[in-house]
Scaffold this motif. Structure first.
Motif, PDB file in Angstrom:
ATOM      1  N   ILE A   1     -15.266   6.380  -6.224  1.00  0.00           N
ATOM      2  CA  ILE A   1     -14.020   6.666  -5.513  1.00  0.00           C
ATOM      3  C   ILE A   1     -14.107   8.195  -5.624  1.00  0.00           C
ATOM      4  O   ILE A   1     -14.044   8.892  -6.665  1.00  0.00           O
ATOM      5  CB  ILE A   1     -12.872   6.047  -5.987  1.00  0.00           C
ATOM      6  N   GLU A   2     -13.998   8.837  -4.330  1.00  0.00           N
ATOM      7  CA  GLU A   2     -13.936  10.286  -4.102  1.00  0.00           C
ATOM      8  C   GLU A   2     -12.642  10.651  -4.743  1.00  0.00           C
ATOM      9  O   GLU A   2     -11.671   9.975  -4.798  1.00  0.00           O
ATOM     10  CB  GLU A   2     -14.124  10.769  -3.062  1.00  0.00           C
ATOM     11  N   PRO A   3     -12.660  11.675  -5.450  1.00  0.00           N
ATOM     12  CA  PRO A   3     -11.203  12.188  -6.041  1.00  0.00           C
ATOM     13  C   PRO A   3     -10.067  12.349  -4.838  1.00  0.00           C
ATOM     14  O   PRO A   3      -8.950  12.096  -5.231  1.00  0.00           O
ATOM     15  CB  PRO A   3     -11.414  13.543  -6.444  1.00  0.00           C
ATOM     16  N   TRP A   4     -10.338  12.801  -3.765  1.00  0.00           N
ATOM     17  CA  TRP A   4      -9.496  12.925  -2.682  1.00  0.00           C
ATOM     18  C   TRP A   4      -8.629  11.703  -2.163  1.00  0.00           C
ATOM     19  O   TRP A   4      -7.722  11.572  -2.162  1.00  0.00           O
ATOM     20  CB  TRP A   4      -9.902  13.817  -1.486  1.00  0.00           C
ATOM     21  N   VAL A   5      -9.713  10.630  -2.239  1.00  0.00           N
ATOM     22  CA  VAL A   5      -9.099   9.432  -1.760  1.00  0.00           C
ATOM     23  C   VAL A   5      -8.311   8.953  -3.105  1.00  0.00           C
ATOM     24  O   VAL A   5      -7.280   8.074  -2.598  1.00  0.00           O
ATOM     25  CB  VAL A   5     -10.474   8.328  -1.743  1.00  0.00           C
ATOM     26  N   GLU A   6      -8.630   9.096  -4.168  1.00  0.00           N
ATOM     27  CA  GLU A   6      -7.827   8.608  -5.290  1.00  0.00           C
ATOM     28  C   GLU A   6      -6.528   9.277  -5.301  1.00  0.00           C
ATOM     29  O   GLU A   6      -5.477   8.742  -5.560  1.00  0.00           O
ATOM     30  CB  GLU A   6      -8.572   8.889  -6.666  1.00  0.00           C
ATOM     31  N   ALA A   7      -6.449  10.796  -5.141  1.00  0.00           N
ATOM     32  CA  ALA A   7      -5.194  11.356  -4.925  1.00  0.00           C
ATOM     33  C   ALA A   7      -4.246  10.783  -3.709  1.00  0.00           C
ATOM     34  O   ALA A   7      -3.013  10.582  -3.845  1.00  0.00           O
ATOM     35  CB  ALA A   7      -5.418  12.800  -4.575  1.00  0.00           C
ATOM     36  N   LEU A   8      -5.075  10.527  -2.645  1.00  0.00           N
ATOM     37  CA  LEU A   8      -4.267   9.999  -1.495  1.00  0.00           C
ATOM     38  C   LEU A   8      -3.650   8.526  -1.674  1.00  0.00           C
ATOM     39  O   LEU A   8      -2.497   8.399  -1.470  1.00  0.00           O
ATOM     40  CB  LEU A   8      -5.307   9.829  -0.197  1.00  0.00           C
ATOM     41  N   LEU A   9      -4.457   7.647  -2.378  1.00  0.00           N
ATOM     42  CA  LEU A   9      -3.781   6.567  -2.553  1.00  0.00           C
ATOM     43  C   LEU A   9      -2.795   6.579  -3.687  1.00  0.00           C
ATOM     44  O   LEU A   9      -1.678   5.782  -3.657  1.00  0.00           O
ATOM     45  CB  LEU A   9      -4.986   5.624  -3.437  1.00  0.00           C
ATOM     46  N   ALA A  10      -2.785   7.465  -4.631  1.00  0.00           N
ATOM     47  CA  ALA A  10      -1.638   7.685  -5.655  1.00  0.00           C
ATOM     48  C   ALA A  10      -0.610   8.163  -4.902  1.00  0.00           C
ATOM     49  O   ALA A  10       0.746   7.940  -5.160  1.00  0.00           O
ATOM     50  CB  ALA A  10      -2.131   8.584  -6.520  1.00  0.00           C
ATOM     51  N   ALA A  11      -0.794   9.023  -4.130  1.00  0.00           N
ATOM     52  CA  ALA A  11       0.629   9.671  -2.899  1.00  0.00           C
ATOM     53  C   ALA A  11       1.168   8.242  -2.006  1.00  0.00           C
ATOM     54  O   ALA A  11       2.306   8.386  -2.066  1.00  0.00           O
ATOM     55  CB  ALA A  11       0.211  10.703  -1.987  1.00  0.00           C
ATOM     56  N   LEU A  12       0.090   7.674  -1.822  1.00  0.00           N
ATOM     57  CA  LEU A  12       0.873   6.641  -0.808  1.00  0.00           C
ATOM     58  C   LEU A  12       1.559   5.605  -1.795  1.00  0.00           C
ATOM     59  O   LEU A  12       2.767   5.015  -1.309  1.00  0.00           O
ATOM     60  CB  LEU A  12      -0.157   5.693  -0.193  1.00  0.00           C
ATOM     61  N   ALA A  13       1.208   5.373  -2.896  1.00  0.00           N
ATOM     62  CA  ALA A  13       1.757   4.391  -3.821  1.00  0.00           C
ATOM     63  C   ALA A  13       3.074   5.071  -4.094  1.00  0.00           C
ATOM     64  O   ALA A  13       4.147   4.231  -4.244  1.00  0.00           O
ATOM     65  CB  ALA A  13       0.980   4.162  -4.960  1.00  0.00           C
ATOM     66  N   VAL A  14       2.991   6.235  -4.489  1.00  0.00           N
ATOM     67  CA  VAL A  14       4.483   6.835  -4.701  1.00  0.00           C
ATOM     68  C   VAL A  14       5.497   6.758  -3.729  1.00  0.00           C
ATOM     69  O   VAL A  14       6.707   6.334  -3.835  1.00  0.00           O
ATOM     70  CB  VAL A  14       4.195   8.331  -5.337  1.00  0.00           C
TER      71      VAL A  14
ATOM     72  N   GLY B   1      12.827   1.976  -2.601  1.00  0.00           N
ATOM     73  CA  GLY B   1      13.831   2.124  -3.414  1.00  0.00           C
ATOM     74  C   GLY B   1      15.110   2.737  -2.370  1.00  0.00           C
ATOM     75  O   GLY B   1      16.076   2.291  -2.691  1.00  0.00           O
ATOM     76  N   LEU B   2      14.802   3.660  -1.401  1.00  0.00           N
ATOM     77  CA  LEU B   2      15.456   4.058  -0.670  1.00  0.00           C
ATOM     78  C   LEU B   2      16.223   2.810   0.437  1.00  0.00           C
ATOM     79  O   LEU B   2      17.246   3.141   0.738  1.00  0.00           O
ATOM     80  CB  LEU B   2      14.906   5.215   0.437  1.00  0.00           C
ATOM     81  N   ALA B   3      15.146   2.016   0.670  1.00  0.00           N
ATOM     82  CA  ALA B   3      15.496   0.878   1.538  1.00  0.00           C
ATOM     83  C   ALA B   3      16.581   0.050   0.905  1.00  0.00           C
ATOM     84  O   ALA B   3      17.590  -0.481   1.344  1.00  0.00           O
ATOM     85  CB  ALA B   3      14.115   0.159   1.876  1.00  0.00           C
ATOM     86  N   VAL B   4      16.299  -0.168  -0.646  1.00  0.00           N
ATOM     87  CA  VAL B   4      17.228  -0.939  -1.435  1.00  0.00           C
ATOM     88  C   VAL B   4      18.597  -0.228  -1.599  1.00  0.00           C
ATOM     89  O   VAL B   4      19.823  -0.755  -1.119  1.00  0.00           O
ATOM     90  CB  VAL B   4      16.629  -1.186  -2.605  1.00  0.00           C
ATOM     91  N   LEU B   5      18.789   1.061  -1.535  1.00  0.00           N
ATOM     92  CA  LEU B   5      19.805   1.952  -1.486  1.00  0.00           C
ATOM     93  C   LEU B   5      20.642   1.776  -0.169  1.00  0.00           C
ATOM     94  O   LEU B   5      21.618   1.776  -0.013  1.00  0.00           O
ATOM     95  CB  LEU B   5      19.624   3.320  -1.966  1.00  0.00           C
TER      96      LEU B   5
END
Length: 765
Positions: free
Chosen positions: A610-623, A630-634
């Motif tokens: 997996i390319e590093p930028w894709v991995e960073a993008l997936l991590a950002a999307l997960a966050v 959490g905002l929806a719950v609140l």
């Protein structure tokens, strides 16, 4: 004619004359309690004419042996012939000649003037046909008493009609002890004199046919009875003077007055309407004779329920809610002050309240509507408030003589009075720190009162909330007073400062009430004595009155002098405590550890493909996903509130009938007001709910809704759409002066959902 007959004739004339004089004396004594009701020479004339005419009819009936019906006809003829000049002198030409109008008033007064007499302030003088009760009773009583004295077998009973006349004067009179002892003694003496006269006449009559001893025995019995009556009356009089007794109750004290102040809106509820930019320069009243520095009172308000300050007690039954008519004058001899003569010309003023100063003694109306205004004028001497049923309008004029209490040189020397005012809510806790700061409990009541007034003047700033002024919410409910105490700078106008000052004055111990009226601009030059001052609409002001230990009500102006308003201080930040982290603290590292490379990084890692930028993008999307979740719950509870309100609005606006849609429109507005913090009560009327919000728009909407809902023919076509358009406009007005945060709080407020501020059927009409 024999010598015996010639001697008997003069003796009969003298005997009749003496009897007539004694009966007349009893009648005069019986009329004494009527004097405080009239206090006018017209009453003396009416009573004299009635007694003379009635005595003449009784004498003629006895002399010519008239039957009972002839005596009644003679009494009616005397009433019709003499009644207008004697009892209705204002409707007689030159005070003597009978007029058709006067005759109508006389005949109507025989049935109607009794109620008017006991629902009007005394003394009444010769006002309208109010002399008719005294004249008619005196005429009938005199005729009856003389007839009994000259024609009855029991002439001693002639004391009964004057006694009934005496009791009628006491019952219809006023509750005070003026002339009480003198009246009792006068009637006692004349009654005993008549009984003695009867005993002497009886002794002479029976002397010729019975032994002298028997005649003397009868005389002794009569005199003994008279002596017992005298001793009893004298003893009762002495006991009444020496011993305390409860206040006497009379008819006028038990009747309800025809003017109900609770049916009219409080002058303080519409206070802000006087400062609308388009009408501030409208001339309201032209006044001559106003004392320097004095305010022209419109009404005195002594009843506060936490929402509206009003006139007349909580239920209208208190003394401050009893308004009586004032046709002649009021006795203000117990009021210390200076005499004031006001001349008032009404320009643009149009309300039921009659402006004045001090305690009213006499008022005289002029202009084309003078008779209508005089007939409809009512006054409450407890608060010094006057009113006319039809209301004043342009062109009306009146002159008022009053006693204006003297103002103290300093408030610090004042001590609280003892008047008991209608109960009001306790002073809000938010005013406590201000009162402690301005008026410490260590000072005297007068010093604390002075400190409180000085604190309001020094701390407060004036704004009526108009377009070119700093925003200041209208109303004087407790939540608005709390806002006044907490806001920095303190911002409001007379509506808020007067109510806050009254609450704090009561907390100090002074009986305090609020006054609405007109005050001249202190920056304008004061007019000289005898010069006219013109009050404009924006001269409206509110101040307070406190009662001193001497029983006087002292006016005090708590309003700050208008000056530049500083910038609003920022709200105090709310400190939010962060929750402690559940993760354990990181392990301690030594300097050697910092120099060594991380062993995990030295291990060979497999190629993930997996390319590093894709991995960073997936991590950002997960966050981002977790954050959004959490905002929806609140936010979901708040969204649910907004959706519920939108659904409620949709159901109301699409209700099956126009009446339900109109009611729903008012419910929607009232709920919006509740969400913005207004204390809307579900058991209040629409007008009361509108007064809580303040402003003219809500009051007009409430009136339109009441008329549409309860009209016999139902609402007109399109009324529901017009009501909803007005509701939308008023909702925009509620939110316009507020910040975005305030509007958001109102949108998610539960005030209108937790049990509903307004019931499904809406407020009462």
């Amino acid at each position: 004619m024999s010598a015996q007959q010639r001697s008997a004739a003069p003796e009969g004339v003298w005997s009749t004359a003496i009897s007539m004089a004694l009966v007349a004396a009893m009648l005069v004594a019986a009329m004494i309690p009527w004097w405080p009701i009239y206090e006018s020479t017209a009453f003396v004339v009416a009573a004299t004419v009635a007694i003379v005419a009635g005595s003449g009819i009784g004498l003629a009936g006895a002399r010519f042996h008239w039957p009972a019906w002839a005596v009644v006809v003679a009494v009616f003829g005397a009433y019709v012939t003499l009644g207008v000049p004697a009892a209705v002198p204002g409707s007689a030409i030159a005070g003597v000649i009978v007029t058709p109008h006067g005759l109508v008033e006389l005949l109507a007064g025989a049935a109607l003037s009794w109620k008017q007499l006991v629902t009007i302030a005394v003394p009444v003088g010769s006002y309208q046909a109010l002399l008719v009760p005294a004249f008619l009773l005196a005429l009938v009583t005199a005729t009856t008493a003389v007839t009994i004295a000259l024609r009855s077998r029991r002439p001693a009973a002639a004391v009964i009609p004057p006694a009934l006349l005496l009791l009628a004067g006491i019952a219809l009179g006023v509750v005070h002890a003026t002339l009480a002892v003198e009246t009792g003694l006068a009637f006692l003496v004349t009654s005993i004199a008549w009984l003695v006269r009867v005993a002497i006449a009886r002794r002479r009559a029976i002397t010729t046919g019975r032994p002298v001893e028997a005649a003397l025995a009868d005389a002794r019995r009569v005199l003994g009875a008279s002596a017992l009556v005298a001793v009893a009356l004298v003893g009762a009089t002495a006991a009444a003077v020496a011993l305390p007794s409860p206040p006497r109750s009379v008819v006028r004290a038990e009747l309800q007055p025809p003017f109900e102040p609770r049916e009219h809106e409080s002058p303080l509820a519409g206070f802000r309407t006087a400062f609308e930019p388009d009408t501030t320069d409208d001339e309201m009243l032209e006044v001559t004779g106003l004392p320097p520095g004095a305010g022209l009172r419109i009404a005195t308000l002594d009843t506060y329920d936490g929402i509206v300050y009003n006139v007349g007690g909580n239920d209208g039954t208190g003394e401050s809610g009893r308004f009586t008519r004032v046709p002649y004058r009021l006795d203000q001899g117990d009021v210390d002050g200076t005499s004031t003569h006001l001349e008032v010309l009404v320009l643009g003023y149009d309300d039921v309240w009659v402006p004045g100063v001090g305690q009213l003694e006499r008022i005289t109306f002029g202009g084309d509507r003078a008779p209508v205004l005089a007939d409809g004028f009512f006054y409450n001497d407890v608060t010094g408030t006057g009113a006319v049923q039809t209301g004043l309008s342009a062109g009306d004029r009146y002159t008022a003589d009053s006693i204006t209490p003297l103002r103290p040189e300093s408030l610090e020397s004042l001590q609280p009075g003892t008047s008991v005012l209608p109960a009001s809510p306790a002073m809000p806790d938010e005013l406590g720190p201000l009162l402690d700061e301005w008026a410490p409990a260590s000072g005297t009541p007068g010093q604390r009162l002075q400190g409180m007034i000085s604190g309001l003047k020094a701390t407060g700033f004036v704004s009526h909330g108009t377009e070119d002024e700093e925003f200041s919410r209208s109303g004087h409910s407790l939540d608005r007073i709390i806002e006044l105490a907490e806001e920095r700078p303190m911002l409001g106008d007379g509506e808020q400062y007067a109510v806050a000052a009254a609450l704090m004055a009561r907390e100090i111990g002074f009986p305090a009430r609020t006054v609405v009226g007109y005050l001249s601009d202190p920056e304008e030059p004061q007019v000289g004595a005898g010069e006219a001052v013109v009050f404009e609409r924006d001269d409206l002001q509110a101040w307070i009155e406190v009662q001193t230990a001497e029983g006087e009500w002292v006016p005090i102006d708590p309003n700050p002098t208008p000056r530049e308003i500083p910038e609003r201080e920022p709200d105090q930040p709310t400190v939010v405590s962060r929750p402690q982290s559940a993760l354990p603290p990181p392990a301690e590292r030594t300097p050697v550890d910092d120099l060594d490379p991380d062993p995990d990084l030295t291990l060979d890692q497999p190629d993930q493909g997996i390319e590093p930028w894709v991995e960073a993008l997936l991590a950002a999307l997960a966050v981002a996903g977790f954050v959004l979740l959490g905002l929806a719950v609140l936010v979901s509870p708040f969204l649910a509130i907004i959706v519920a309100k939108l659904r409620r609005r949709r159901l109301r606006r699409r209700a099956p009938t126009p009446v339900e849609r109109i009611e729903g429109g008012w419910q929607e507005f009232a709920d919006s007001a509740a969400d913005y913090g207004y204390p809307i009560r579900q058991n209040a009327t629409r007008a009361e709910q509108a007064a809580t919000v303040g402003g003219l728009g809500p009051l007009v909407l409430a009136s339109v809704v009441d008329r549409a809902v309860y009209a016999p023919d139902g609402p007109a076509d399109g009324d529901d759409e017009r009501v909803w358009d007005t509701v939308d406009e008023l909702q925009e007005r509620l939110g316009a002066p507020r910040t975005r945060r305030d509007r958001l709080r109102a949108a998610i407020s539960l005030n209108s959902l937790a049990g509903y501020a307004v019931t499904r059927r809406g407020a009462r009409p």
